[in-house]
Each structure stands twice: as structure tokens, then as C-alpha cells.
Design a protein around this motif. Structure first.
Motif, PDB file in Angstrom:
ATOM      1  N   TRP A   1       0.074  -2.607   8.257  1.00 51.62           N
ATOM      2  CA  TRP A   1       0.276  -3.666   7.270  1.00 51.62           C
ATOM      3  C   TRP A   1       0.579  -4.993   7.962  1.00 51.62           C
ATOM      4  O   TRP A   1       0.028  -6.042   7.584  1.00 51.62           O
ATOM      5  CB  TRP A   1       1.402  -3.291   6.305  1.00 51.62           C
ATOM      6  CG  TRP A   1       1.546  -4.260   5.186  1.00 51.62           C
ATOM      7  CD1 TRP A   1       0.854  -4.269   4.013  1.00 51.62           C
ATOM      8  CD2 TRP A   1       2.418  -5.405   5.140  1.00 51.62           C
ATOM      9  NE1 TRP A   1       1.253  -5.334   3.228  1.00 51.62           N
ATOM     10  CE2 TRP A   1       2.201  -6.054   3.902  1.00 51.62           C
ATOM     11  CE3 TRP A   1       3.357  -5.933   6.019  1.00 51.62           C
ATOM     12  CZ2 TRP A   1       2.892  -7.199   3.532  1.00 51.62           C
ATOM     13  CZ3 TRP A   1       4.038  -7.083   5.657  1.00 51.62           C
ATOM     14  CH2 TRP A   1       3.807  -7.703   4.422  1.00 51.62           C
TER      15      TRP A   1
ATOM     16  N   GLU B   1      -2.629  -6.356   9.432  1.00 53.45           N
ATOM     17  CA  GLU B   1      -3.524  -6.862   8.383  1.00 53.45           C
ATOM     18  C   GLU B   1      -3.090  -8.240   7.886  1.00 53.45           C
ATOM     19  O   GLU B   1      -3.903  -9.019   7.410  1.00 53.45           O
ATOM     20  CB  GLU B   1      -3.534  -5.895   7.203  1.00 53.45           C
ATOM     21  CG  GLU B   1      -4.281  -4.613   7.450  1.00 53.45           C
ATOM     22  CD  GLU B   1      -4.103  -3.614   6.316  1.00 53.45           C
ATOM     23  OE1 GLU B   1      -3.689  -4.019   5.203  1.00 53.45           O
ATOM     24  OE2 GLU B   1      -4.360  -2.422   6.545  1.00 53.45           O
TER      25      GLU B   1
ATOM     26  N   ARG C   1       2.107   3.039   9.144  1.00 55.78           N
ATOM     27  CA  ARG C   1       1.801   2.214   7.968  1.00 55.78           C
ATOM     28  C   ARG C   1       2.350   0.796   8.117  1.00 55.78           C
ATOM     29  O   ARG C   1       1.678  -0.170   7.765  1.00 55.78           O
ATOM     30  CB  ARG C   1       2.359   2.863   6.707  1.00 55.78           C
ATOM     31  CG  ARG C   1       1.573   4.073   6.280  1.00 55.78           C
ATOM     32  CD  ARG C   1       2.156   4.730   5.064  1.00 55.78           C
ATOM     33  NE  ARG C   1       1.288   5.830   4.647  1.00 55.78           N
ATOM     34  CZ  ARG C   1       1.646   6.750   3.786  1.00 55.78           C
ATOM     35  NH1 ARG C   1       2.843   6.721   3.214  1.00 55.78           N
ATOM     36  NH2 ARG C   1       0.813   7.719   3.466  1.00 55.78           N
TER      37      ARG C   1
ATOM     38  N   TRP D   1       9.952  -2.432   1.823  1.00 60.57           N
ATOM     39  CA  TRP D   1       8.854  -1.502   2.087  1.00 60.57           C
ATOM     40  C   TRP D   1       8.755  -1.209   3.576  1.00 60.57           C
ATOM     41  O   TRP D   1       8.650  -0.050   3.983  1.00 60.57           O
ATOM     42  CB  TRP D   1       7.554  -2.096   1.545  1.00 60.57           C
ATOM     43  CG  TRP D   1       6.363  -1.195   1.671  1.00 60.57           C
ATOM     44  CD1 TRP D   1       5.924  -0.293   0.753  1.00 60.57           C
ATOM     45  CD2 TRP D   1       5.450  -1.122   2.775  1.00 60.57           C
ATOM     46  NE1 TRP D   1       4.803   0.344   1.227  1.00 60.57           N
ATOM     47  CE2 TRP D   1       4.492  -0.146   2.461  1.00 60.57           C
ATOM     48  CE3 TRP D   1       5.362  -1.773   3.987  1.00 60.57           C
ATOM     49  CZ2 TRP D   1       3.452   0.185   3.317  1.00 60.57           C
ATOM     50  CZ3 TRP D   1       4.325  -1.453   4.855  1.00 60.57           C
ATOM     51  CH2 TRP D   1       3.382  -0.480   4.517  1.00 60.57           C
TER      52      TRP D   1
ATOM     53  N   PRO E   1       0.809  -1.222   0.000  1.00 56.96           N
ATOM     54  CA  PRO E   1       0.000   0.000   0.000  1.00 56.96           C
ATOM     55  C   PRO E   1       0.843   1.273   0.000  1.00 56.96           C
ATOM     56  O   PRO E   1       2.004   1.267   0.404  1.00 56.96           O
ATOM     57  CB  PRO E   1      -0.799  -0.123   1.296  1.00 56.96           C
ATOM     58  CG  PRO E   1       0.028  -0.988   2.182  1.00 56.96           C
ATOM     59  CD  PRO E   1       0.758  -1.932   1.267  1.00 56.96           C
ATOM     60  N   HIS E   2       0.213   2.338  -0.445  1.00 57.17           N
ATOM     61  CA  HIS E   2       0.813   3.689  -0.420  1.00 57.17           C
ATOM     62  C   HIS E   2       2.079   3.798  -1.266  1.00 57.17           C
ATOM     63  O   HIS E   2       2.935   4.634  -0.988  1.00 57.17           O
ATOM     64  CB  HIS E   2       1.096   4.142   1.020  1.00 57.17           C
ATOM     65  CG  HIS E   2      -0.068   3.998   1.932  1.00 57.17           C
ATOM     66  ND1 HIS E   2      -1.156   4.835   1.884  1.00 57.17           N
ATOM     67  CD2 HIS E   2      -0.321   3.094   2.912  1.00 57.17           C
ATOM     68  CE1 HIS E   2      -2.034   4.457   2.801  1.00 57.17           C
ATOM     69  NE2 HIS E   2      -1.559   3.401   3.427  1.00 57.17           N
TER      70      HIS E   2
ATOM     71  N   VAL F   1       7.558   4.761  -0.785  1.00 56.90           N
ATOM     72  CA  VAL F   1       6.453   4.788   0.170  1.00 56.90           C
ATOM     73  C   VAL F   1       6.683   6.026   1.029  1.00 56.90           C
ATOM     74  O   VAL F   1       7.770   6.221   1.565  1.00 56.90           O
ATOM     75  CB  VAL F   1       6.359   3.502   1.016  1.00 56.90           C
ATOM     76  CG1 VAL F   1       7.639   3.215   1.789  1.00 56.90           C
ATOM     77  CG2 VAL F   1       5.163   3.560   1.963  1.00 56.90           C
TER      78      VAL F   1
END
Length: 122
Positions: free
Chosen positions: A114, A117, A110, A102, A2-3, A18
Motif C-alpha cells: 500500500w 502504491e 500489505r 490500517w 484494501p482488504h 484488515v
């Protein structure tokens, strides 16, 4: 991941970021990464950030891996890999390498989100 944004260097090379921080990028040929037999500069070097100098050393000192570094990257938390040698690592290893890159550059918020999740400890 993401991002992620994709920027392009002055010669059009892809730079994955990122939060405005690079974590993977395709390097243009430079004098410090070259074929020792021919002297030709490598034109397929990919840079991956890593979490620490210790992690970097563990990866580049393991002779069973295709990872390397050059004096230009001494003290920099990154490893180099030639695209022509990607077949020497598994898809899972590449995925982990990108995820770890990342995570090493993402903000704490973030990265924590992540990891949660994906059912991993933050």
C-alpha cells in the motif's frame, strides 16, 4: 483501504478489520467513557488503533485535539474520538488517522504494498 472487512459487534456496532484484526470500531456505551457533567455514557465513541504508545500519548496529550483515552485503554495502542467531535478535525486528518490505523494492523506485506502504491516509503 484494501482488504478491509466490516464485522459487527454483539450490539450491531461496526468493526473495521484488515486480516482479521480490528483497526477502527464504533464502541458501544461503556462506563469508562461518560459525560462528567451528567454521568451519561458516551454513545458515539470511535476507537482508532495507532502505531505506538508514543504516538497515542502525543495525540491525547495535545489539548488542541479532541482525542482522548480512558483507564480501560491504558497501555493499549489506540485513541478514542467522539463522533460528535469529528468536525474538530479536517478530512485530511481523519483520512490519515484511518490510514495509520490500517497500517498499524495490516500485515507487513500489505502495508508495504500500500505504501509503495501511494509513493510513500515503506
Amino acid at each position: 483501504m484494501p482488504h478491509v472487512t466490516i464485522e459487527h459487534g454483539p450490539k450491531g456496532n461496526a468493526v473495521y478489520q484488515v486480516g482479521g484484526k480490528s483497526f477502527v470500531f464504533f464502541r458501544t456505551p461503556r462506563p469508562d467513557a461518560y459525560d462528567p457533567g451528567t454521568g451519561d455514557r458516551y454513545d458515539d465513541v470511535i476507537i482508532f488503533w495507532v502505531g505506538s504508545q508514543e504516538e497515542k500519548l502525543a495525540l491525547i496529550e495535545d489539548e488542541s485535539t479532541p482525542y482522548f483515552s480512558t483507564p480501560h485503554f491504558d497501555g493499549h495502542p489506540s485513541i478514542l474520538l467522539r463522533a460528535s467531535r469529528l468536525n474538530e478535525i479536517s478530512r485530511d486528518e481523519l483520512s490519515e488517522l484511518i490510514s495509520d490505523a490500517w497500517l498499524s494492523r495490516a500485515s507487513n506485506r500489505r502495508a508495504t504494498a500500500w505504501l509503495r502504491e501511494h509513493g510513500l516509503d515503506a
